[in-house]
Design a protein around this motif. Structure first.
Motif, PDB file in Angstrom:
ATOM      1  N   THR A 164       0.832  -1.201   0.000  1.00 47.79           N
ATOM      2  CA  THR A 164       0.000   0.000   0.000  1.00 47.79           C
ATOM      3  C   THR A 164       0.866   1.249   0.000  1.00 47.79           C
ATOM      4  OG1 THR A 164      -1.688  -1.163   1.261  1.00 47.79           O
ATOM      5  CG2 THR A 164      -1.790   1.236   1.297  1.00 47.79           C
ATOM      6  N   ALA A 165       1.883   1.238   0.865  1.00 52.11           N
ATOM      7  CA  ALA A 165       2.753   2.405   0.954  1.00 52.11           C
ATOM      8  C   ALA A 165       3.496   2.621  -0.359  1.00 52.11           C
ATOM      9  CB  ALA A 165       3.742   2.227   2.105  1.00 52.11           C
ATOM     10  N   LEU A 167       2.579   1.712  -3.441  1.00 62.36           N
ATOM     11  CA  LEU A 167       1.656   2.189  -4.470  1.00 62.36           C
ATOM     12  C   LEU A 167       1.316   3.670  -4.263  1.00 62.36           C
ATOM     13  CD1 LEU A 167      -0.104   1.501  -6.920  1.00 62.36           C
ATOM     14  CD2 LEU A 167      -1.934   0.864  -5.343  1.00 62.36           C
ATOM     15  N   SER A 168       0.988   4.022  -3.015  1.00 55.99           N
ATOM     16  CA  SER A 168       0.619   5.416  -2.763  1.00 55.99           C
ATOM     17  C   SER A 168       1.793   6.356  -2.997  1.00 55.99           C
ATOM     18  CB  SER A 168       0.109   5.582  -1.332  1.00 55.99           C
ATOM     19  OG  SER A 168      -1.045   4.796  -1.155  1.00 55.99           O
ATOM     20  N   ASN A 169       2.992   5.919  -2.604  1.00 55.75           N
ATOM     21  CA  ASN A 169       4.172   6.745  -2.846  1.00 55.75           C
ATOM     22  C   ASN A 169       4.422   6.921  -4.339  1.00 55.75           C
ATOM     23  OD1 ASN A 169       5.343   7.762  -0.446  1.00 55.75           O
ATOM     24  ND2 ASN A 169       5.966   5.680   0.116  1.00 55.75           N
ATOM     25  N   GLN A 171       2.278   6.720  -6.768  1.00 57.60           N
ATOM     26  CA  GLN A 171       1.247   7.557  -7.390  1.00 57.60           C
ATOM     27  C   GLN A 171       1.370   9.015  -6.934  1.00 57.60           C
ATOM     28  OE1 GLN A 171      -2.429   5.084  -6.945  1.00 57.60           O
ATOM     29  NE2 GLN A 171      -2.081   4.789  -9.129  1.00 57.60           N
ATOM     30  N   ALA A 172       1.828   9.213  -5.695  1.00 53.68           N
ATOM     31  CA  ALA A 172       2.109  10.589  -5.255  1.00 53.68           C
ATOM     32  C   ALA A 172       3.212  11.176  -6.128  1.00 53.68           C
ATOM     33  CB  ALA A 172       2.500  10.601  -3.782  1.00 53.68           C
TER      34      ALA A 172
ATOM     35  N   SER B  18       4.675   4.107   7.809  1.00 56.56           N
ATOM     36  CA  SER B  18       5.060   4.208   6.407  1.00 56.56           C
ATOM     37  C   SER B  18       3.825   4.408   5.520  1.00 56.56           C
ATOM     38  CB  SER B  18       5.816   2.934   6.033  1.00 56.56           C
ATOM     39  OG  SER B  18       6.119   2.934   4.698  1.00 56.56           O
ATOM     40  N   VAL B  19       2.747   3.691   5.829  1.00 60.75           N
ATOM     41  CA  VAL B  19       1.499   3.845   5.074  1.00 60.75           C
ATOM     42  C   VAL B  19       0.924   5.243   5.325  1.00 60.75           C
ATOM     43  CG1 VAL B  19      -0.872   3.003   4.844  1.00 60.75           C
ATOM     44  CG2 VAL B  19       0.996   1.368   5.087  1.00 60.75           C
ATOM     45  N   ALA B  22       2.864   7.697   3.255  1.00 61.39           N
ATOM     46  CA  ALA B  22       2.619   7.567   1.808  1.00 61.39           C
ATOM     47  C   ALA B  22       1.239   8.096   1.425  1.00 61.39           C
ATOM     48  CB  ALA B  22       2.779   6.103   1.395  1.00 61.39           C
ATOM     49  N   ARG B  25       1.199  11.847   1.650  1.00 68.42           N
ATOM     50  CA  ARG B  25       1.837  12.456   0.477  1.00 68.42           C
ATOM     51  C   ARG B  25       0.902  12.480  -0.720  1.00 68.42           C
ATOM     52  NH1 ARG B  25       6.895   9.205   0.992  1.00 68.42           N
ATOM     53  NH2 ARG B  25       8.196  10.582   2.246  1.00 68.42           N
ATOM     54  N   LEU B  26       0.243  11.339  -0.948  1.00 70.82           N
ATOM     55  CA  LEU B  26      -0.639  11.218  -2.106  1.00 70.82           C
ATOM     56  C   LEU B  26      -1.766  12.252  -2.011  1.00 70.82           C
ATOM     57  CD1 LEU B  26      -1.530   9.674  -4.657  1.00 70.82           C
ATOM     58  CD2 LEU B  26      -2.787   8.119  -3.172  1.00 70.82           C
ATOM     59  N   ALA B  29      -0.409  15.697  -2.521  1.00 71.94           N
ATOM     60  CA  ALA B  29      -0.087  15.932  -3.926  1.00 71.94           C
ATOM     61  C   ALA B  29      -1.356  16.179  -4.733  1.00 71.94           C
ATOM     62  CB  ALA B  29       0.689  14.735  -4.498  1.00 71.94           C
ATOM     63  N   PRO B 109      -3.996  -2.784  -1.277  1.00 73.27           N
ATOM     64  CA  PRO B 109      -3.600  -1.433  -1.681  1.00 73.27           C
ATOM     65  C   PRO B 109      -4.621  -0.886  -2.674  1.00 73.27           C
ATOM     66  CG  PRO B 109      -2.183  -3.111  -2.697  1.00 73.27           C
ATOM     67  CD  PRO B 109      -3.208  -3.837  -1.913  1.00 73.27           C
ATOM     68  N   ASP B 112      -4.986   5.386  -6.689  1.00 79.40           N
ATOM     69  CA  ASP B 112      -5.279   6.766  -6.298  1.00 79.40           C
ATOM     70  C   ASP B 112      -6.652   7.245  -6.770  1.00 79.40           C
ATOM     71  OD1 ASP B 112      -4.513   6.815  -8.929  1.00 79.40           O
ATOM     72  OD2 ASP B 112      -3.048   8.443  -8.724  1.00 79.40           O
TER      73      ASP B 112
END
Lengths: 373, 141
Positions: A164-165, A167-169, A171-172, B18-19, B22, B25-26, B29, B109, B112
């Motif tokens: 998850t982290a 993928l989100s990173n 996509q960010a 960490s999640v 992330a 950030r998403l 952004a 996961p 977005d």
């Protein structure tokens, strides 16, 4: 006198033959080896073939040469006695297990003169022992696979978090890159986190793979606290899912223990799964699992304590019997096997109820000594 | 993507640092204002109940889990719309969460598009609720 001696030698040779004992004598001064007929038969030498140290070592299984050589050297430096087991690999390809003991005789200046040894073929009992061990390893492995099955959804969760982290990173990062002005420092941070999470996922897989692999009993110097932490990493989400609060009371600077990492992990997983089951009926806020490590009477002791229903009074020993189970779908093998694993480690496993409710399981393991194998 | 009113905040609750980073950030952004919390308790302690926005909430967390936090918020009359994220949600959990008024129940996961669309819906619901303060007690629209 000479006749007496000869008669005694004949007697010894006869007894040796009857017991399949091979005698040999190594003369350090003349650099010769005398070997009895039985010894020659065991080691595959002809009746009149000259035997020397090099030829002897050539007969040894290549994996056992180094260790046997070291053992003999050590005997010469110390009290002169040795006892060992090694494998022979004969010219015809046959393998034999030999148990051998002997004594070095020294001259008054402490120089070795002779080495007297006796060797016996233990192939049959060794094979039976290895088969028993292999059978036990098999059962241990199957139960480990079964307990991993119980943990599978928790393990999936362990992998889903880093995925998850990542993928989100990623996509960010795509969104950041789409902007006109891209913040490079932020991109570096994102990439660093992606790498770290990838490694984290890889570690989860390595831990799982290690537990799923079949392997032989392999003792190592282990840190009990590391062992506890690794198991808790594997079981983190299982315990969260069960609403269990984990408390660790780890003593720092513990001596290393002698043990097989995977088997000891299995014992801990088993005890923790049991503790979780025992607390399933408790109110959510009173499910506490305490893991403790300390030194007791020269051994490292790990305790797994729960706040569950406890062990039925008087059953503290019965629960370790084979096929005794208190769970509807339990096989009744977990605790008996855990105890036999601890015994094979030269340690102990026992249980007790505590006054405040719940049960404690204690396991002890001997401390690693540099020369133990 | 629509412009989001600055006043709204996405409250992100996940025990995995960490999640949390992330996802934060998403969402940043994508133009959102984000506040992160490492546990349900931390959220309850620190979050201003009057602040507008929505919650993006992990289900499996040590201590009080996401579903319990939802119950607690409903009980306290806090009507912040919730988007659930779960590593291994079963149908029963989804049912329970949606009945208690969740906007979405997403599996990790998640891509977005899916997450940002759910967050948009949640923020939209929040501003509707704030303009109609006397709507259904559990925040259903």
């Amino acid at each position: 006198m000479a006749r007496d001696l000869r008669a005694r030698e004949q007697q010894i040779a006869l007894a040796g033959e009857a017991a399949s004992l091979g005698f040999w004598l190594r003369d350090f001064v003349r650099n010769e080896i005398w070997a009895s007929d039985q010894f020659r038969a065991l080691f595959g030498f002809g009746p009149s073939e000259r035997v020397d140290v090099d030829k002897f070592f050539q007969r040894l299984h290549p994996d056992d040469r180094e260790q046997t050589l070291r053992m003999l050297e050590k005997a010469q430096q110390e009290d002169g006695r040795y006892q060992t087991e090694y494998r022979l690999l004969l010219p015809d390809g046959a393998m034999r297990w030999i148990s051998s003991r002997g004594r070095v005789e020294f001259d008054p200046r402490g120089q070795p003169i002779r080495l007297r040894g006796v060797s016996i073929d233990v192939t049959r009992s060794k094979q039976a022992e290895l088969e028993r061990q292999a059978h036990r390893d098999e059962v241990v492995h199957l139960l480990r696979v079964a307990s991993l099955g119980e943990l599978s959804s928790a393990l999936a969760h362990e992998l889903i978090q880093p995925l998850t982290a990542i993928l989100s990173n990623a996509q960010a990062a795509q969104l950041v890159l789409a902007r006109e002005q891209c913040d490079l420092a932020q991109m570096r941070e994102i990439m660093g986190d992606i790498v770290a999470d990838d490694q984290r996922a890889t570690e989860v897989i390595s831990r799982m793979r290690l537990l799923l692999q079949k392997h032989e009993f392999r003792p190592d110097a282990l840190d009990a606290n590391e062992l506890i932490k690794e198991v808790l990493k594997l079981m983190n989400y299982d315990l969260i899912g069960r609403g269990v609060l984990v408390v660790t009371e780890l003593t720092s600077g513990l001596p290393s223990i002698r043990g097989d990492r995977v088997q000891l992990q299995q014992v801990l997983i088993n005890l923790i799964l049991n503790a979780g089951d025992a607390m399933a009926l408790q109110a959510a806020h009173s499910r506490t699992l305490t893991l403790q490590s300390r030194v007791v009477e020269g051994c490292v002791q790990i305790s797994v304590m729960d706040t569950g229903t406890g062990i039925p009074r008087g059953d503290e020993e019965k629960i370790f019997e084979r096929y005794h189970s208190t769970k509807p779908r339990g096989l009744g093998l977990g605790l008996s096997l855990s105890r036999s694993i601890m015994h094979a480690h030269g340690g102990r496993l026992w249980a007790e109820n505590h006054a405040s409710g719940g049960a404690s399981f204690h396991l002890t393991s001997p401390v690693w000594k540099a020369d133990s194998r | 993507m629509k412009a989001v009113p600055k006043a709204q905040t996405v409250f992100l609750v996940d025990d995995d640092p960490s999640v949390l980073r992330a996802l934060g950030r998403l969402l940043c952004a994508a133009g959102h204002k984000v506040a992160g919390f490492a546990s349900a308790q931390e959220f309850l302690d620190r979050q201003d109940p009057e602040a507008p926005g929505c919650v993006v909430l992990d289900v499996a967390m040590p201590g009080s889990d996401g579903l319990k936090l939802q119950e607690e918020l409903v009980r306290a009359g806090n009507r912040l719309p919730i988007v659930f994220l779960t590593g291994h949600g079963d149908a029963q959990m989804r049912e329970r969460a949606m009945q208690a008024g969740a906007v979405a129940f997403l599996s990790k996961p998640c891509l977005d598009d899916e997450l940002l669309a759910a967050v948009e819906r949640a923020l939209m619901r929040d501003s509707q609720l704030r303009h109609r303060p006397c709507s259904a007690p559990n925040g259903l629209v």
